[in-house]
Design an enzyme around this catalytic site. Sequence first.
Site, short mmCIF file in Angstrom:
data_model
loop_
_atom_site.label_atom_id
_atom_site.label_comp_id
_atom_site.label_asym_id
_atom_site.label_seq_id
_atom_site.Cartn_x
_atom_site.Cartn_y
_atom_site.Cartn_z
CG ASP A 120 -1.00 -19.84 4.15
OD1 ASP A 120 -0.29 -19.51 5.12
OD2 ASP A 120 -0.59 -20.59 3.23
CE1 TYR A 133 -3.21 -2.84 0.15
CE2 TYR A 133 -4.21 -1.74 2.00
CZ TYR A 133 -4.24 -2.74 1.05
OH TYR A 133 -5.29 -3.61 1.02
CE LYS A 192 2.77 -18.67 2.07
NZ LYS A 192 1.91 -19.79 2.53
CG ASP A 210 -7.32 -3.30 3.89
OD1 ASP A 210 -8.25 -2.94 4.64
OD2 ASP A 210 -7.29 -3.03 2.68
#
Length: 354
Positions: free
Chosen positions: A224, A124, A191, A248
């Site tokens: 995940d 972002y 991740k 977000d």
Amino acid sequence: MVHKVVLIPGDGIGPEVAEAARLVLDAVDVGIEWIERDAGSAALEEHGSLLPDATLEAIRDCRTAIKGPITTPVGTGFRSINVALRQELDLFAAVRPARALPGVPLRHPAVDLVVIRENTEDLYQGIEFERGSPEAAALRGELEALGGFQLAADAGVTVKPISVAGTRRIVRFAFEYARANRRRKVTLGHKASVMRYSDGLFLRTARESAVEFADVPWEDVQIDHLTARLVMRPADLDVLLLPNLYGDILSDVCAGLVGGLGLIPGANIGWEYAVFEPVHGSAPDIAGQGIANPIAMILSGAMLLRHLGRMEAATRVEGAVDQVLSVGEARTPDLGGSSTTMQVAEAIASRVAA
Ligand code: ATP
């Protein structure tokens, strides 16, 4: 004591929920002096700018603001006014508590989560290269030269920067928050196995910084797996510490877990300034009908009161929200009721004042 607070009504349902929150915060009577300023389409019409200098100056002057959602019109030179505001004021931490409220039927009734999201970096940050642009072509050449990376000629690119300094401050913020609010643990989502130099750096830096907070239990979980755990066993989780994009997305998952976007408050906090706002957007589908749920905005107001050091007033507002919901006194249509925005606000305000 007078607290000067900037109020930005915003777009869509923003002015409706802002009026509702103002009614409740005035009823709690802690001496807030409202400084109303525009941002978004109202500001564009009035001042020719989506984020006028006068609005930024007022926030710098008062240090505290509460705002309704703002929509960024396409083709105005801004990617997102919300992102611009966070970057301009260096509001690096987003705090979004998602707590199961009484009287709202839920699949998981014991949810009490807080998302702490890094607000300034990651995908972002706004470093993007449009497909087919000369800049994208130059980048393609650089990547090939740097490491033999093959970027497809028709690819658009968004860059994911995560820095040590940016990570240190959000980690410190999250652990201090957990400590100050007596939370059970911090769970960091990442991740790192795939994005070794961005998420990996986030994780390694957090490990180093967490050493200073030996009294705060924490764990790290791949994003995940964390998402699956969140929807299956949310009560096992407590504070979620996340880079920008994951933060977000998981904020909205948390909103879904506790009954929808109309209930989740938020704060954007930096070392100098704080801007409080609901997690939801401007909901153009229901704007102007007087049926938006004002609770997210009102609870953002409670967070603002706590930030101002008015703990008892904040608890009174949260207690009044709980009471109105638990007796089913007034509910907007998103919660299955037929009350208007202002009827809900009036019910809460009368309990706050009582
Ligand atoms: P943005 O891109 O700014 O997030 P959006 O329209 O994609 O905007 P939201 O505005 O957050 O997303 O809302 C998604 C839907 O959730 C809305 O269309 C609306 O139906 C519902 N919603 C959001 N906020 C509220 C609220 N306060 N009260 C009732 N319904 C809401």
